[in-house]
Each structure stands twice: as structure tokens, then as C-alpha cells.
Design an enzyme around this catalytic site. Sequence first.
Site, PDB file in Angstrom:
ATOM      1  CG  ASP A 165      -1.869  -1.123   1.282  1.00  0.00           C
ATOM      2  OD1 ASP A 165      -2.221  -1.633   0.201  1.00  0.00           O
ATOM      3  OD2 ASP A 165      -2.286  -1.505   2.393  1.00  0.00           O
TER       4      ASP A 165
HETATM    5  N1  URA Z   1      -1.147  -5.954   3.887  1.00  0.00           N
HETATM    6  C1  URA Z   1      -1.664  -4.707   3.915  1.00  0.00           C
HETATM    7  O1  URA Z   1      -2.696  -4.462   4.508  1.00  0.00           O
HETATM    8  N2  URA Z   1      -0.987  -3.742   3.249  1.00  0.00           N
HETATM    9  C2  URA Z   1       0.160  -3.958   2.599  1.00  0.00           C
HETATM   10  O2  URA Z   1       0.721  -3.023   2.034  1.00  0.00           O
HETATM   11  C3  URA Z   1       0.690  -5.267   2.595  1.00  0.00           C
HETATM   12  C4  URA Z   1       0.011  -6.246   3.250  1.00  0.00           C
END
Ligand code: URA
Length: 241
Positions: free
Chosen positions: A106
Amino acid sequence: MPLVRMDKVLADMGLASRKELREMIKSGRVSVDGQVEKRPERKLDPTATRITLNGEELRYQAHHYYMMDKPSGLVTATEDREQKTVMDLLPPELRRMGLFPVGRLDKDTSGLLLLTDDGEFAHRVISPKSCVEKLYYAKVEGSPNEEDAAAFAAGLTLADGTRCLPAGLEILGEDCCLVTVTEGKYHQVKRMLAARGKPVKELRRLSIGGLKIDERLGPGGFRELTEKDLCKLLCELDMGN
Ligand code: URA
């Protein structure tokens, strides 16, 4: 290996743009097995041919593998119309290689991100069938406890009914824990912790299988995987020879 156009072989090495390379070839700066070759369209097997540029022998690699310490604030994509992507951190010669991120972190997640031009490798790293463990450090609201760890181990059901594979949760302190997952559903770790009433404040990926983030890189830093790094991962993925 199938025969490939010489300008493409050189472009895949990230040496220059295809247009620039065609000019270099036409001006006689490239030799193939000791003979100057001025035809960019000349087809050859790069694994069985000695290619030199300005007299220097070139090292051909079928694929390229890099790790990046992704900083938060950048999107994991090869391009985006509005936002800066992780690819913006790479110099032009690496961007030309056709690298892409393996899976997605993310925008506000930091840590280990692999970049490659090897589709099969990327697929295997991401696929839950490969059972490659991804380890995250999470800082949360509230305090993770043993019931949370037991719920993770049993396989959580998320708020929308999505079922998760069994995962690991190790309590590190009052408001932080380590989470291990083998799949990569959308916002998976955040949604798993939210399902336990512990929303994530900070998330960082520390490792993928046996490959740990190189903490010396620092935010936005990247480096090619060493042979040792790569062998370790390829063996875990059953891709080692
Ligand atoms: N899980 C999440 O919620 N975000 C990420 O970036 C990676 C794994």
C-alpha cells in the site's frame, strides 16, 4: 534460447534506449563474436554469443532481480497519472529493463519490495500455492494479545466474509506485533488486524521467504539481489536448478 534481435538484447541490458542503441550499432561500436555488426536487426542467441560494446564484453542476464526499501508515500505501480510510483526512484537504465514490482505494498506501507522482469518468478512469489511467508511489522491501536494470535492461527474471517489462510501473529510489545501471511489479499494485514479491533497505524514488510530487507538501503534505496539472495528464493519457489 530463441534468437532475439540485437538491439532488443542490448536494450534489455538497460544500456540505452532502443533508438540510441540502433545508432550505436550502425556506427560500428558493437561486435558479435569478434566481428563488427552494423545491423540492429541481426538475430542472435545472447546466451551463446560474445557481444562487445566499444570493445568491452557485455554480460547478458535473461532476467533481473532487485530489492527496494519502499518508502511510504509512493504507490506500487509501474506508472500512475497523478502519483509518484516506486519506479520513479530508479535511474533510467533500470526503468528501461522492463522491471515491475512483485505484488503490491500500500501507499502508506514501507519495506521490502521486489522488482523483476521475470513474470514466472513474480507469479510464484505472489501465489498462495507457493506458501512463501511474508513477514510484516505492524504498529496498531490497542494491544495485540494471545486471543488475536490464536484467531490468526485458526484462519480469520474478515468483516466482508473473506476467509484467510492461517497466519502468524507474534506480540512484540504493548502496541506492536509481527504478522506472517502466505497470501496477498487486498489490504490483507490491515484488514486482519482491523477484524481483531486493532487498526494498523504503521506497516512495514521485513521479509519475503528467507529474504530479509537490507536495512542498509534506507527508505527508497534499492540494490540487485546477490546470487545468494536469489538462490535462496528460487529454491523456496522450486525454481532453483
Ligand atoms: N497488507 C496490507 O494491509 N498492506 C500492505 O501493504 C501489505 C500487506
